[in-house]
Design an enzyme around this catalytic site. Structure first.
Site, PDB file in Angstrom:
ATOM      1  N   GLY A  93       0.815  -1.223   0.000  1.00  0.00           N
ATOM      2  CA  GLY A  93       0.000   0.000   0.000  1.00  0.00           C
ATOM      3  C   GLY A  93       0.838   1.258   0.000  1.00  0.00           C
ATOM      4  O   GLY A  93       2.066   1.217  -0.008  1.00  0.00           O
ATOM      5  N   GLY A 124       2.302   4.954   1.407  1.00  0.00           N
ATOM      6  CA  GLY A 124       2.805   5.449   2.681  1.00  0.00           C
ATOM      7  C   GLY A 124       4.210   4.990   2.984  1.00  0.00           C
ATOM      8  O   GLY A 124       4.766   4.098   2.341  1.00  0.00           O
ATOM      9  N   SER A 125       4.759   5.634   4.000  1.00  0.00           N
ATOM     10  CA  SER A 125       6.153   5.408   4.370  1.00  0.00           C
ATOM     11  C   SER A 125       6.351   4.007   4.931  1.00  0.00           C
ATOM     12  O   SER A 125       7.358   3.355   4.667  1.00  0.00           O
ATOM     13  CB  SER A 125       6.570   6.419   5.425  1.00  0.00           C
ATOM     14  OG  SER A 125       6.315   7.719   4.971  1.00  0.00           O
ATOM     15  N   VAL A 126       5.383   3.554   5.727  1.00  0.00           N
ATOM     16  CA  VAL A 126       5.575   2.282   6.420  1.00  0.00           C
ATOM     17  C   VAL A 126       5.597   1.128   5.418  1.00  0.00           C
ATOM     18  O   VAL A 126       6.524   0.309   5.411  1.00  0.00           O
ATOM     19  CB  VAL A 126       4.483   2.090   7.502  1.00  0.00           C
ATOM     20  CG1 VAL A 126       4.549   0.703   8.092  1.00  0.00           C
ATOM     21  CG2 VAL A 126       4.639   3.135   8.589  1.00  0.00           C
ATOM     22  N   GLU A 183      -1.086  -1.493  -6.764  1.00  0.00           N
ATOM     23  CA  GLU A 183      -1.635  -0.315  -7.431  1.00  0.00           C
ATOM     24  C   GLU A 183      -0.529   0.711  -7.579  1.00  0.00           C
ATOM     25  O   GLU A 183      -0.021   0.928  -8.666  1.00  0.00           O
ATOM     26  CB  GLU A 183      -2.882   0.218  -6.724  1.00  0.00           C
ATOM     27  CG  GLU A 183      -2.856   0.074  -5.222  1.00  0.00           C
ATOM     28  CD  GLU A 183      -3.982   0.748  -4.534  1.00  0.00           C
ATOM     29  OE1 GLU A 183      -5.136   0.417  -4.814  1.00  0.00           O
ATOM     30  OE2 GLU A 183      -3.719   1.615  -3.699  1.00  0.00           O
ATOM     31  N   ASN A 230      -6.907   9.545   5.245  1.00  0.00           N
ATOM     32  CA  ASN A 230      -6.774   9.611   3.778  1.00  0.00           C
ATOM     33  C   ASN A 230      -7.939   8.926   3.069  1.00  0.00           C
ATOM     34  O   ASN A 230      -8.478   9.434   2.099  1.00  0.00           O
ATOM     35  CB  ASN A 230      -5.484   8.912   3.326  1.00  0.00           C
ATOM     36  CG  ASN A 230      -4.248   9.559   3.924  1.00  0.00           C
ATOM     37  OD1 ASN A 230      -4.214  10.763   4.117  1.00  0.00           O
ATOM     38  ND2 ASN A 230      -3.239   8.760   4.230  1.00  0.00           N
ATOM     39  N   GLY A 265      -6.999   1.192  -1.755  1.00  0.00           N
ATOM     40  CA  GLY A 265      -7.192  -0.158  -2.289  1.00  0.00           C
ATOM     41  C   GLY A 265      -7.073  -1.227  -1.225  1.00  0.00           C
ATOM     42  O   GLY A 265      -7.184  -2.425  -1.520  1.00  0.00           O
TER      43      GLY A 265
HETATM   44  N1  COA Z   1      -4.049   7.368  15.887  1.00  0.00           N
HETATM   45  C1  COA Z   1      -3.777   8.626  15.487  1.00  0.00           C
HETATM   46  N2  COA Z   1      -2.835   8.936  14.563  1.00  0.00           N
HETATM   47  C2  COA Z   1      -2.112   7.920  14.068  1.00  0.00           C
HETATM   48  C3  COA Z   1      -2.310   6.590  14.457  1.00  0.00           C
HETATM   49  C4  COA Z   1      -3.348   6.324  15.415  1.00  0.00           C
HETATM   50  N3  COA Z   1      -3.611   5.090  15.809  1.00  0.00           N
HETATM   51  N4  COA Z   1      -1.437   5.805  13.789  1.00  0.00           N
HETATM   52  C5  COA Z   1      -0.712   6.609  12.991  1.00  0.00           C
HETATM   53  N5  COA Z   1      -1.115   7.882  13.156  1.00  0.00           N
HETATM   54  C6  COA Z   1      -0.592   9.076  12.488  1.00  0.00           C
HETATM   55  C7  COA Z   1       0.914   9.175  12.605  1.00  0.00           C
HETATM   56  O1  COA Z   1       1.282   9.749  13.832  1.00  0.00           O
HETATM   57  C8  COA Z   1       1.230  10.080  11.421  1.00  0.00           C
HETATM   58  O2  COA Z   1       0.901  11.406  11.789  1.00  0.00           O
HETATM   59  P1  COA Z   1       1.752  12.664  11.276  1.00  0.00           P
HETATM   60  O3  COA Z   1       1.505  12.689   9.791  1.00  0.00           O
HETATM   61  O4  COA Z   1       1.133  13.805  12.000  1.00  0.00           O
HETATM   62  O5  COA Z   1       3.165  12.360  11.631  1.00  0.00           O
HETATM   63  C9  COA Z   1       0.231   9.625  10.361  1.00  0.00           C
HETATM   64  O6  COA Z   1      -0.814   8.950  11.069  1.00  0.00           O
HETATM   65  C10 COA Z   1       0.818   8.689   9.320  1.00  0.00           C
HETATM   66  O7  COA Z   1       1.342   7.576   9.965  1.00  0.00           O
HETATM   67  P2  COA Z   1       2.717   6.894   9.580  1.00  0.00           P
HETATM   68  O8  COA Z   1       3.095   5.992  10.716  1.00  0.00           O
HETATM   69  O9  COA Z   1       3.712   7.935   9.169  1.00  0.00           O
HETATM   70  O10 COA Z   1       2.339   5.927   8.376  1.00  0.00           O
HETATM   71  P3  COA Z   1       2.075   6.065   6.822  1.00  0.00           P
HETATM   72  O11 COA Z   1       2.636   7.282   6.184  1.00  0.00           O
HETATM   73  O12 COA Z   1       2.531   4.776   6.299  1.00  0.00           O
HETATM   74  O13 COA Z   1       0.460   6.183   6.737  1.00  0.00           O
HETATM   75  C11 COA Z   1      -1.788   5.388   6.872  1.00  0.00           C
HETATM   76  C12 COA Z   1      -0.349   5.267   7.391  1.00  0.00           C
HETATM   77  C13 COA Z   1      -2.635   4.321   7.567  1.00  0.00           C
HETATM   78  C14 COA Z   1      -2.349   6.777   7.200  1.00  0.00           C
HETATM   79  C15 COA Z   1      -1.765   5.176   5.323  1.00  0.00           C
HETATM   80  O14 COA Z   1      -1.094   3.999   5.008  1.00  0.00           O
HETATM   81  C16 COA Z   1      -3.168   5.128   4.748  1.00  0.00           C
HETATM   82  O15 COA Z   1      -3.797   6.129   4.475  1.00  0.00           O
HETATM   83  N6  COA Z   1      -3.715   3.888   4.566  1.00  0.00           N
HETATM   84  C17 COA Z   1      -5.066   3.670   4.083  1.00  0.00           C
HETATM   85  C18 COA Z   1      -5.098   3.453   2.612  1.00  0.00           C
HETATM   86  C19 COA Z   1      -4.373   2.211   2.202  1.00  0.00           C
HETATM   87  O16 COA Z   1      -4.026   1.353   2.952  1.00  0.00           O
HETATM   88  N7  COA Z   1      -4.131   2.093   0.939  1.00  0.00           N
HETATM   89  C20 COA Z   1      -3.418   0.894   0.475  1.00  0.00           C
HETATM   90  C21 COA Z   1      -3.622   0.624  -0.878  1.00  0.00           C
HETATM   91  S1  COA Z   1      -3.210   2.170  -1.701  1.00  0.00           S
END
Ligand code: COA
Length: 496
Positions: free
Chosen positions: A256, A258-260, A281, A371, A375
């Protein structure tokens, strides 16, 4: 197509055709291949001539377009995904409507007419061929369905995008429900469609010439915790190989945004796994790093989203990936039939997971949109193994990503196979809810929160049930966070 040259117009002129209340289908998927000039002109126009439109895309847009359109107040309804902090705020304040859709569903909703007619498709391209194909740029997303169903088409012909992209796309239209056969794709590297989007030239109302690269991705590099998560994921894959369920070639991988997710994929570079395939995707930096070290055999995606540095390298050397890369419409990259047939290993990111394995990927504290589901649901529901990764805590430890009950459910316990944090992994397959709790708490929760989780579960057990809960306390961790700034109970040890 000499005749099309007469349709070259400025972005401002094209923007002047858009009327209040219209629906626009814009190209663009996670900052790649977005229509850039006309949306900017629309934002400018709104300064003196206010209007509102519905904006449909593939996924999030680059160039701060989502931010600018949200600030300009020109959006009535937005779908199916966004990832911009300003737009997020506007959504959460109720200033614009957001439909958080499975990314494979948008094309179906348009086909069925549920979303109403699309007035204009505005799509970026690297070429329009003599035989009437629009050659998309760095993403396909929903562009093919927008072009197919829109009344009018505006093409942004972008000379800054590498012309060598022509030949990389595979555009297949599955037709209307009831008139469909099987989608004849049985391996990630097969091609089933055309190299561009077929368009009736009469529909092309304007062509806007542009010259701007995609915005680079905003992912941050791997850190110690994501490296640990990658190690745990690799340990899980090794167990699968040992059990005879996978070989060292694994199975087609989806990861997916994102950074993780990017960092976890990055971890495969140092692993023994090889000859890998990707059916995903968005293709992020890690996929090209894996290509460059010879680990990946073939990658299929619907967009390429890269950091500044990687973008320069990849687009100056596209020939390096010729015959190893394909971009498809998102309804094909995310299609349930294909995800199930290919047997994907899907890696997506959770905001939080609960002790039974339900996952929240979208709503902070159960109410505020982050966000969107993207997918992740398309893949989790249909893949071979649905893996969710998340750091065990967020916000400096004030938030536990493992909670008694998720505050919003995107992926139910039935669709979640494995949870990975920097603490370890929980393989939930074949486990009953009462078995799942133990592995999730012991393998995935942060040590500072383990005792609190155990206490919750003990109390829940005293009430019984297939899935024991203390319902009045199920969301108490979230209310505590809102009230005190931390999910930690006062009696618990601090994180430091
Ligand atoms: N409660 C509140 N905030 C949370 C949290 C929680 N349980 N877990 C993570 N966060 C916050 C982090 O602190 C970070 O905040 P910041 O931007 O203010 O620093 C932000 O969410 C992003 O988290 P990060 O750990 O940097 O992960 P990421 O960049 O990999 O994003 C998702 C993680 C979940 C937001 C992102 O993967 C996403 O939108 N996923 C849904 C869509 C998806 O999975 N698509 C996959 C196919 S495209």
């Amino acid at each position: 197509m000499e005749e099309l040259k007469n349709r070259i117009v400025s972005a401002d002129e094209a923007a002047s055709w858009i009327e209040d209340g219209m629906t626009l289908g814009l190209s663009g998927f996670t900052r790649a291949g977005d229509a850039k000039a006309v949306p900017m002109s629309l934002v400018e126009r709104a300064k003196t001539d206010p209007f509102k439109v519905n904006i449909f895309t593939g996924a999030s847009l680059g160039f701060d377009l989502d931010k600018m359109m949200a600030e300009a107040g020109i959006i009535h309804k937005r779908l199916p995904f966004q990832a911009d902090p300003v737009m997020r705020k506007e959504i959460n304040e109720g200033h614009l409507l957001f439909v958080d859709q499975h990314l494979s569903h948008t094309a179906e909703s348009i086909r069925s007419g549920i979303l109403g007619p699309v007035d204009y498709a505005i799509v970026e391209a690297v070429a329009i061929t003599e035989d009437g194909l629009i050659i998309p740029a760095t993403s396909v997303g929903n562009s093919s369905i927008f072009v197919d169903r829109a009344e009018n088409v505006i093409v942004e012909l972008n000379t800054a995008q590498p012309a060598e992209l022509e030949g990389l796309h595979d555009i297949f239209n599955p037709n209307d429900p009831g008139k469909r056969g099987p989608i004849r794709l049985t391996s990630v590297d097969e091609r089933i469609g055309e190299i561009g989007i077929r368009v009736d030239p009469v529909k092309i109302k304007g062509i806007v010439l542009t010259n701007a690269q995609d915005s680079p991705s905003t992912i941050v590099p791997p850190d110690a915790e994501t490296a640990q998560m990658a190690d745990h994921l690799i340990a899980f894959f090794r167990e699968e190989v040992k059990a005879g369920r996978l070989t060292n070639e694994l199975a087609p991988l989806q990861s997916g945004i994102g950074s993780v997710a990017n960092a976890v994929m990055h971890g495969l570079i140092e692993s023994e796994f090889e000859n890998l395939e990707v059916y995903s995707e968005v293709l992020q930096d890690a996929v090209f790093d894996l290509f460059d070290c010879g680990k990946i055999r073939f990658a299929s995606g619907c967009s390429i989203t890269l950091s500044e540095e990687k973008m320069q390298d990849v687009y100056s050397n596209l020939a390096r990936y010729q015959g190893k890369l394909v971009l498809r419409p998102q309804e094909i990259s995310n299609h349930p039939e294909l995800i199930r047939r290919l047997g994907l290993l899907s890696i997506n990111t959770a905001l939080e997971a609960d002790i039974y394995g339900n996952v929240n990927s979208t709503h902070v504290l159960g109410t505020k949109m982050m966000n969107g589901i993207g997918g992740s649901g398309d893949f989790a529901r249909n893949c071979r193994t649905a893996i969710f990764v998340t750091k065990s805590t967020a916000k400096g430890g004030a938030v536990s990503s493992i909670v008694p009950f998720v505050s919003h459910v995107d992926h139910t316990e039935h669709d979640v196979d494995v949870i990975v944090t920097e603490q370890g992994y929980a393989d939930l397959r074949g486990l009953a809810p009462r078995e799942r709790v133990l592995v999730i708490i012991e393998n995935c929760a942060h040590p500072a929160y383990k005792e609190q989780l155990r206490r919750y579960y003990e109390e829940a057990l005293s009430r019984g049930g297939q899935t024991p809960h203390v319902l009045e306390k199920a969301l108490s961790w979230h209310t505590r966070l809102a009230e005190t700034g931390s999910m930690l109970e006062q009696s618990s040890l601090s994180l430091s």
